[in-house]
Design a protein around this motif. Structure first.
Motif, short mmCIF file in Angstrom:
data_model
loop_
_atom_site.label_atom_id
_atom_site.label_comp_id
_atom_site.label_asym_id
_atom_site.label_seq_id
_atom_site.Cartn_x
_atom_site.Cartn_y
_atom_site.Cartn_z
N VAL A 140 -5.10 -13.43 -4.79
CA VAL A 140 -4.95 -12.11 -5.40
C VAL A 140 -3.93 -12.23 -6.53
O VAL A 140 -2.78 -12.58 -6.29
CB VAL A 140 -4.49 -11.07 -4.36
CG1 VAL A 140 -4.30 -9.71 -5.03
CG2 VAL A 140 -5.46 -10.99 -3.20
N SER A 190 -9.30 1.70 -7.96
CA SER A 190 -8.42 0.54 -7.99
C SER A 190 -9.00 -0.56 -8.87
O SER A 190 -10.21 -0.61 -9.13
CB SER A 190 -8.18 0.00 -6.58
OG SER A 190 -9.38 -0.46 -6.02
N ARG A 191 -8.11 -1.41 -9.33
CA ARG A 191 -8.47 -2.61 -10.10
C ARG A 191 -7.84 -3.78 -9.36
O ARG A 191 -6.64 -3.80 -9.11
CB ARG A 191 -7.91 -2.53 -11.51
CG ARG A 191 -8.18 -3.80 -12.32
CD ARG A 191 -7.48 -3.82 -13.67
NE ARG A 191 -7.97 -2.74 -14.51
CZ ARG A 191 -7.19 -1.87 -15.14
NH1 ARG A 191 -5.89 -1.91 -15.01
NH2 ARG A 191 -7.72 -0.93 -15.91
N ILE A 192 -8.68 -4.74 -8.99
CA ILE A 192 -8.23 -5.92 -8.26
C ILE A 192 -8.59 -7.13 -9.10
O ILE A 192 -9.74 -7.28 -9.51
CB ILE A 192 -8.92 -6.00 -6.88
CG1 ILE A 192 -8.64 -4.73 -6.07
CG2 ILE A 192 -8.50 -7.25 -6.13
CD1 ILE A 192 -9.58 -4.52 -4.91
N PRO A 222 0.90 -7.65 -6.57
CA PRO A 222 -0.16 -8.10 -5.68
C PRO A 222 0.04 -7.50 -4.30
O PRO A 222 1.15 -7.41 -3.80
CB PRO A 222 0.00 -9.62 -5.65
CG PRO A 222 0.72 -9.95 -6.92
CD PRO A 222 1.61 -8.75 -7.19
N SER A 248 -3.55 -9.54 -8.85
CA SER A 248 -2.96 -8.20 -8.85
C SER A 248 -3.91 -7.22 -8.19
O SER A 248 -5.11 -7.45 -8.12
CB SER A 248 -2.61 -7.74 -10.26
OG SER A 248 -3.79 -7.53 -11.02
N SER A 249 -3.34 -6.16 -7.72
CA SER A 249 -4.09 -5.06 -7.13
C SER A 249 -3.36 -3.79 -7.51
O SER A 249 -2.17 -3.66 -7.21
CB SER A 249 -4.17 -5.21 -5.61
OG SER A 249 -4.78 -4.07 -5.04
N SER A 250 -4.02 -2.88 -8.19
CA SER A 250 -3.35 -1.66 -8.63
C SER A 250 -4.25 -0.45 -8.51
O SER A 250 -5.46 -0.55 -8.62
CB SER A 250 -2.85 -1.82 -10.07
OG SER A 250 -3.91 -2.21 -10.92
N VAL A 253 -9.06 -4.89 -1.08
CA VAL A 253 -8.69 -6.24 -1.55
C VAL A 253 -9.41 -7.31 -0.74
O VAL A 253 -9.98 -8.25 -1.30
CB VAL A 253 -7.16 -6.44 -1.52
CG1 VAL A 253 -6.80 -7.88 -1.82
CG2 VAL A 253 -6.47 -5.51 -2.51
N PRO A 263 -15.28 -1.85 -3.88
CA PRO A 263 -15.02 -2.79 -4.96
C PRO A 263 -16.28 -3.56 -5.34
O PRO A 263 -17.06 -3.98 -4.50
CB PRO A 263 -13.99 -3.75 -4.36
CG PRO A 263 -13.40 -3.04 -3.20
CD PRO A 263 -14.46 -2.11 -2.70
#
Length: 105
Positions: free
Chosen positions: A46, A76-78, A17, A48-50, A26, A97
């Motif tokens: 949050v 990104s994937r949040i 995260p 995860s954030s990647s 994010v 996003p």
């Protein structure tokens, strides 16, 4: 978050995260979700954030009947959580996003 990325498959390169206090992706996703749900952003956590490399222009969120660019796209994937439910936000290229209700990857 690491700066490396996986070359295909929308696979995260990091799953730690990473809240972004500067108003980055994010925080934009968190604010969007809070507005959608009518809650305070503090109630959105949050998970995860990647960073990912999406396999095509759908950014891991294909819509029926749409045709997408067939190219690798860094993004990104949040994953956020509010009220016990998880919400997936994807971004890539110049697209900020967005809520992905049916993620494919």
């Amino acid at each position: 978050m690491t700066s490396s990325s996986t070359p295909s498959g929308g696979t995260p390169s990091s799953s730690t995260p990473s809240p972004d206090p500067t108003g980055g992706p994010v925080e934009r996703a968190r604010t969007d979700l809070a507005n959608r749900l009518g809650v305070d952003p503090g109630q959105v956590t949050v998970v995860s954030s990647s960073e990912v490399t999406w396999p095509d222009g759908s950014l891991g969120c294909p819509q029926p009947g749409m045709v997408y660019t067939q190219a690798l796209i860094d993004g990104s994937r949040i994953i956020l959580e509010a009220g016990g439910k998880q919400y997936h936000y994807h971004s890539g290229g110049s697209r900020p996003p967005f809520l992905c209700e049916n993620p494919s990857g």
